[in-house]
Design a protein around this motif. Structure first.
Motif, PDB file in Angstrom:
ATOM      1  N   MET A   1       0.852  -1.170   0.000  1.00  0.00           N
ATOM      2  CA  MET A   1       0.000   0.000   0.000  1.00  0.00           C
ATOM      3  C   MET A   1       0.901   1.237   0.000  1.00  0.00           C
ATOM      4  SD  MET A   1      -2.944   1.121   2.758  1.00  0.00           S
ATOM      5  CE  MET A   1      -3.916  -0.303   2.466  1.00  0.00           C
ATOM      6  N   SER A   2       0.591   2.165  -0.862  1.00  0.00           N
ATOM      7  CA  SER A   2       1.395   3.378  -0.954  1.00  0.00           C
ATOM      8  C   SER A   2       0.987   4.372   0.139  1.00  0.00           C
ATOM      9  CB  SER A   2       1.219   4.026  -2.330  1.00  0.00           C
ATOM     10  OG  SER A   2      -0.059   4.620  -2.428  1.00  0.00           O
ATOM     11  N   ILE A   3       1.778   5.400   0.278  1.00  0.00           N
ATOM     12  CA  ILE A   3       1.487   6.437   1.269  1.00  0.00           C
ATOM     13  C   ILE A   3       0.163   7.130   0.945  1.00  0.00           C
ATOM     14  CG2 ILE A   3       2.265   8.671   2.145  1.00  0.00           C
ATOM     15  CD1 ILE A   3       5.116   7.691   1.734  1.00  0.00           C
ATOM     16  N   THR A   4      -0.067   7.377  -0.332  1.00  0.00           N
ATOM     17  CA  THR A   4      -1.295   8.052  -0.741  1.00  0.00           C
ATOM     18  C   THR A   4      -2.517   7.184  -0.451  1.00  0.00           C
ATOM     19  OG1 THR A   4      -0.069   9.188  -2.477  1.00  0.00           O
ATOM     20  CG2 THR A   4      -2.466   9.170  -2.684  1.00  0.00           C
ATOM     21  N   GLN A   5      -2.406   5.896  -0.737  1.00  0.00           N
ATOM     22  CA  GLN A   5      -3.525   4.992  -0.460  1.00  0.00           C
ATOM     23  C   GLN A   5      -3.813   4.920   1.045  1.00  0.00           C
ATOM     24  OE1 GLN A   5      -1.875   1.553  -2.350  1.00  0.00           O
ATOM     25  NE2 GLN A   5      -3.053   1.852  -4.236  1.00  0.00           N
ATOM     26  N   GLN A   6      -2.753   4.864   1.855  1.00  0.00           N
ATOM     27  CA  GLN A   6      -2.937   4.829   3.301  1.00  0.00           C
ATOM     28  C   GLN A   6      -3.601   6.108   3.795  1.00  0.00           C
ATOM     29  OE1 GLN A   6      -2.216   2.168   5.457  1.00  0.00           O
ATOM     30  NE2 GLN A   6      -3.458   3.410   6.833  1.00  0.00           N
ATOM     31  N   TYR A   7      -3.177   7.245   3.240  1.00  0.00           N
ATOM     32  CA  TYR A   7      -3.770   8.527   3.621  1.00  0.00           C
ATOM     33  C   TYR A   7      -5.256   8.563   3.273  1.00  0.00           C
ATOM     34  CZ  TYR A   7      -5.006  13.444   3.408  1.00  0.00           C
ATOM     35  OH  TYR A   7      -5.643  14.646   3.566  1.00  0.00           O
ATOM     36  N   LEU A   8      -5.594   8.088   2.074  1.00  0.00           N
ATOM     37  CA  LEU A   8      -6.996   8.080   1.668  1.00  0.00           C
ATOM     38  C   LEU A   8      -7.826   7.157   2.562  1.00  0.00           C
ATOM     39  CD1 LEU A   8      -6.578   8.101  -2.210  1.00  0.00           C
ATOM     40  CD2 LEU A   8      -7.334   9.984  -0.748  1.00  0.00           C
ATOM     41  N   ASP A  10      -7.123   6.333   5.722  1.00  0.00           N
ATOM     42  CA  ASP A  10      -7.234   6.987   7.031  1.00  0.00           C
ATOM     43  C   ASP A  10      -8.228   8.144   6.998  1.00  0.00           C
ATOM     44  OD1 ASP A  10      -5.390   5.221   8.046  1.00  0.00           O
ATOM     45  OD2 ASP A  10      -3.694   6.632   7.887  1.00  0.00           O
ATOM     46  N   SER A  11      -8.249   8.896   5.899  1.00  0.00           N
ATOM     47  CA  SER A  11      -9.199  10.001   5.763  1.00  0.00           C
ATOM     48  C   SER A  11     -10.636   9.484   5.718  1.00  0.00           C
ATOM     49  CB  SER A  11      -8.906  10.801   4.494  1.00  0.00           C
ATOM     50  OG  SER A  11      -7.632  11.386   4.572  1.00  0.00           O
ATOM     51  N   TYR A  12     -10.846   8.391   4.991  1.00  0.00           N
ATOM     52  CA  TYR A  12     -12.172   7.795   4.913  1.00  0.00           C
ATOM     53  C   TYR A  12     -12.636   7.318   6.289  1.00  0.00           C
ATOM     54  CZ  TYR A  12     -15.842   4.437   3.843  1.00  0.00           C
ATOM     55  OH  TYR A  12     -17.017   3.740   3.836  1.00  0.00           O
ATOM     56  N   ARG A  13     -11.755   6.623   7.002  1.00  0.00           N
ATOM     57  CA  ARG A  13     -12.115   6.129   8.336  1.00  0.00           C
ATOM     58  C   ARG A  13     -12.415   7.286   9.290  1.00  0.00           C
ATOM     59  NH1 ARG A  13      -7.477   1.506   8.933  1.00  0.00           N
ATOM     60  NH2 ARG A  13      -8.490  -0.055   7.610  1.00  0.00           N
ATOM     61  N   ALA A  14     -11.622   8.354   9.209  1.00  0.00           N
ATOM     62  CA  ALA A  14     -11.857   9.512  10.070  1.00  0.00           C
ATOM     63  C   ALA A  14     -13.206  10.142   9.765  1.00  0.00           C
ATOM     64  CB  ALA A  14     -10.736  10.535   9.892  1.00  0.00           C
ATOM     65  N   ALA A  15     -13.570  10.216   8.490  1.00  0.00           N
ATOM     66  CA  ALA A  15     -14.863  10.794   8.118  1.00  0.00           C
ATOM     67  C   ALA A  15     -16.016   9.921   8.620  1.00  0.00           C
ATOM     68  CB  ALA A  15     -14.938  10.950   6.598  1.00  0.00           C
ATOM     69  N   GLN A  16     -15.831   8.621   8.600  1.00  0.00           N
ATOM     70  CA  GLN A  16     -16.877   7.707   9.074  1.00  0.00           C
ATOM     71  C   GLN A  16     -17.122   7.826  10.577  1.00  0.00           C
ATOM     72  OE1 GLN A  16     -18.827   5.716   7.068  1.00  0.00           O
ATOM     73  NE2 GLN A  16     -17.806   6.912   5.470  1.00  0.00           N
ATOM     74  N   HIS A  17     -16.072   8.187  11.317  1.00  0.00           N
ATOM     75  CA  HIS A  17     -16.162   8.275  12.774  1.00  0.00           C
ATOM     76  C   HIS A  17     -16.246   9.721  13.279  1.00  0.00           C
ATOM     77  CE1 HIS A  17     -15.491   3.996  13.278  1.00  0.00           C
ATOM     78  NE2 HIS A  17     -14.483   4.078  12.418  1.00  0.00           N
ATOM     79  N   ASP A  18     -16.469  10.656  12.356  1.00  0.00           N
ATOM     80  CA  ASP A  18     -16.559  12.084  12.695  1.00  0.00           C
ATOM     81  C   ASP A  18     -15.325  12.565  13.458  1.00  0.00           C
ATOM     82  OD1 ASP A  18     -19.008  12.480  11.453  1.00  0.00           O
ATOM     83  OD2 ASP A  18     -20.109  11.789  13.231  1.00  0.00           O
ATOM     84  N   ARG A  20     -11.106  14.145  13.108  1.00  0.00           N
ATOM     85  CA  ARG A  20     -10.284  15.001  12.247  1.00  0.00           C
ATOM     86  C   ARG A  20      -9.525  14.153  11.242  1.00  0.00           C
ATOM     87  NH1 ARG A  20      -6.425  18.407  15.790  1.00  0.00           N
ATOM     88  NH2 ARG A  20      -5.518  18.547  13.728  1.00  0.00           N
ATOM     89  N   THR A  21      -9.346  14.685  10.050  1.00  0.00           N
ATOM     90  CA  THR A  21      -8.568  13.951   9.047  1.00  0.00           C
ATOM     91  C   THR A  21      -7.086  14.101   9.369  1.00  0.00           C
ATOM     92  OG1 THR A  21      -8.528  15.861   7.590  1.00  0.00           O
ATOM     93  CG2 THR A  21     -10.289  14.262   7.233  1.00  0.00           C
ATOM     94  N   PRO A  22      -6.293  13.096   9.054  1.00  0.00           N
ATOM     95  CA  PRO A  22      -4.853  13.185   9.315  1.00  0.00           C
ATOM     96  C   PRO A  22      -4.196  14.187   8.359  1.00  0.00           C
ATOM     97  CG  PRO A  22      -5.360  11.175   8.126  1.00  0.00           C
ATOM     98  CD  PRO A  22      -6.671  11.820   8.470  1.00  0.00           C
ATOM     99  N   PRO A  23      -3.022  14.689   8.710  1.00  0.00           N
ATOM    100  CA  PRO A  23      -2.334  15.612   7.798  1.00  0.00           C
ATOM    101  C   PRO A  23      -1.911  14.887   6.521  1.00  0.00           C
ATOM    102  CG  PRO A  23      -0.921  15.054   9.646  1.00  0.00           C
ATOM    103  CD  PRO A  23      -2.261  14.462   9.933  1.00  0.00           C
ATOM    104  N   ALA A  24      -1.886  15.604   5.436  1.00  0.00           N
ATOM    105  CA  ALA A  24      -1.484  15.018   4.162  1.00  0.00           C
ATOM    106  C   ALA A  24      -0.021  14.590   4.211  1.00  0.00           C
ATOM    107  CB  ALA A  24      -1.698  16.035   3.041  1.00  0.00           C
TER     108      ALA A  24
END
Length: 75
Positions: A1-8, A10-18, A20-24
């Motif tokens: 898994m690339s860094i970008t895929q991991q970021y996406l 993590d961002s999706y999971r953060a949005a599902q749980h209301d 904050r999104t992680p830093p890019a």
């Protein structure tokens, strides 16, 4: 898994749980570099060694291939 895929992911999971999104990725790289540099300077001072010019002197030794370098006077 690339860094970008991991970021996406993590961002999706953060949005599902209301949460904050992680830093890019790469957003805080320079801050980390500054902190590492400052920590090295702090350790040098605590060890009673000069706190500046050590990395540059080490690189110069590697480039020239000599193990010992005589310090030049600062102007």
């Amino acid at each position: 898994m690339s860094i970008t895929q991991q970021y996406l992911l993590d961002s999706y999971r953060a949005a599902q749980h209301d949460e904050r999104t992680p830093p890019a990725p790469g957003q805080q790289d320079w801050q980390v570099i500054r902190e590492v540099r400052d920590y090295g300077r702090f350790r040098a001072v605590v060890s009673e060694r000069p706190a500046h010019g050590r990395v540059r002197a080490a690189v110069a030794r590697l480039i020239r291939g000599s193990a010992v370098r005589t310090p030049r006077p600062h102007h």
